[in-house]
Scaffold this motif. Structure first.
Motif, PDB file in Angstrom:
ATOM      1  N   THR A   5      74.887 -12.820  58.269  1.00 37.49           N
ATOM      2  CA  THR A   5      75.554 -11.638  58.812  1.00 37.49           C
ATOM      3  C   THR A   5      76.643 -11.188  57.848  1.00 37.49           C
ATOM      4  N   LYS A   6      77.099  -9.971  58.049  1.00 36.81           N
ATOM      5  CA  LYS A   6      78.195  -9.430  57.251  1.00 36.81           C
ATOM      6  C   LYS A   6      79.035  -8.564  58.176  1.00 36.81           C
ATOM      7  N   LEU A  11      80.522  -3.932  54.159  1.00 36.24           N
ATOM      8  CA  LEU A  11      79.253  -3.312  53.760  1.00 36.24           C
ATOM      9  C   LEU A  11      79.422  -2.513  52.477  1.00 36.24           C
ATOM     10  N   ASP A  15      73.109  -2.583  50.666  1.00 31.74           N
ATOM     11  CA  ASP A  15      72.941  -3.629  51.675  1.00 31.74           C
ATOM     12  C   ASP A  15      71.826  -3.242  52.638  1.00 31.74           C
ATOM     13  N   HIS A  16      70.977  -4.222  52.988  1.00 32.06           N
ATOM     14  CA  HIS A  16      69.907  -4.023  53.975  1.00 32.06           C
ATOM     15  C   HIS A  16      70.400  -4.592  55.287  1.00 32.06           C
ATOM     16  N   ILE A  17      70.465  -3.744  56.313  1.00 33.78           N
ATOM     17  CA  ILE A  17      71.049  -4.117  57.600  1.00 33.78           C
ATOM     18  C   ILE A  17      70.020  -3.959  58.709  1.00 33.78           C
ATOM     19  N   TRP A  23      65.208  -2.034  60.021  1.00 37.17           N
ATOM     20  CA  TRP A  23      65.969  -2.271  58.796  1.00 37.17           C
ATOM     21  C   TRP A  23      66.398  -0.942  58.223  1.00 37.17           C
ATOM     22  N   THR A  25      69.046   0.839  54.996  1.00 38.11           N
ATOM     23  CA  THR A  25      69.728   0.577  53.739  1.00 38.11           C
ATOM     24  C   THR A  25      70.986   1.436  53.665  1.00 38.11           C
ATOM     25  N   VAL A  26      72.105   0.805  53.323  1.00 42.26           N
ATOM     26  CA  VAL A  26      73.382   1.508  53.223  1.00 42.26           C
ATOM     27  C   VAL A  26      73.397   2.362  51.956  1.00 42.26           C
ATOM     28  N   THR A  29      79.651   4.157  52.335  1.00 47.35           N
ATOM     29  CA  THR A  29      80.540   3.846  53.451  1.00 47.35           C
ATOM     30  C   THR A  29      81.892   4.503  53.216  1.00 47.35           C
ATOM     31  N   VAL A  61      72.116  -9.124  57.992  1.00 43.09           N
ATOM     32  CA  VAL A  61      71.816  -8.676  56.628  1.00 43.09           C
ATOM     33  C   VAL A  61      70.629  -9.442  56.072  1.00 43.09           C
TER      34      VAL A  61
END
Length: 71
Positions: A5-6, A11, A15-17, A23, A25-26, A29, A61
């Motif tokens: 986790t994150k 983030l 990052d794949h969340i 799923w 992808t960021v 932010t 993550v």
């Protein structure tokens, strides 16, 4: 086995969340302050759209699994 986790505040792009059952992808932010002074992270997804998350929220993550190849 532990689940990686994150915290939302950490983030970053790429990052794949696991979020809302899929799923994502960021892309980018930024931070935001809520009406009562709480810290939020606004996430822009590669797949489109944005979401506002509490900075302390823990998110799943990892690398999304590839769909099985058909023969």
């Amino acid at each position: 086995m532990t689940t990686p986790t994150k915290v939302a505040a950490l983030l970053g792009p790429g990052d794949h969340i696991g979020y809302e059952g899929q799923w994502r992808t960021v892309r980018a932010t930024r931070t935001d302050i809520g009406a009562m002074g709480g810290l939020f992270v606004v996430v822009t997804w590669e797949e489109g759209g944005t979401d506002r998350l509490r900075a302390g929220d823990e998110l799943l993550v990892g690398v999304p699994e590839s769909p099985p190849r058909s023969a």
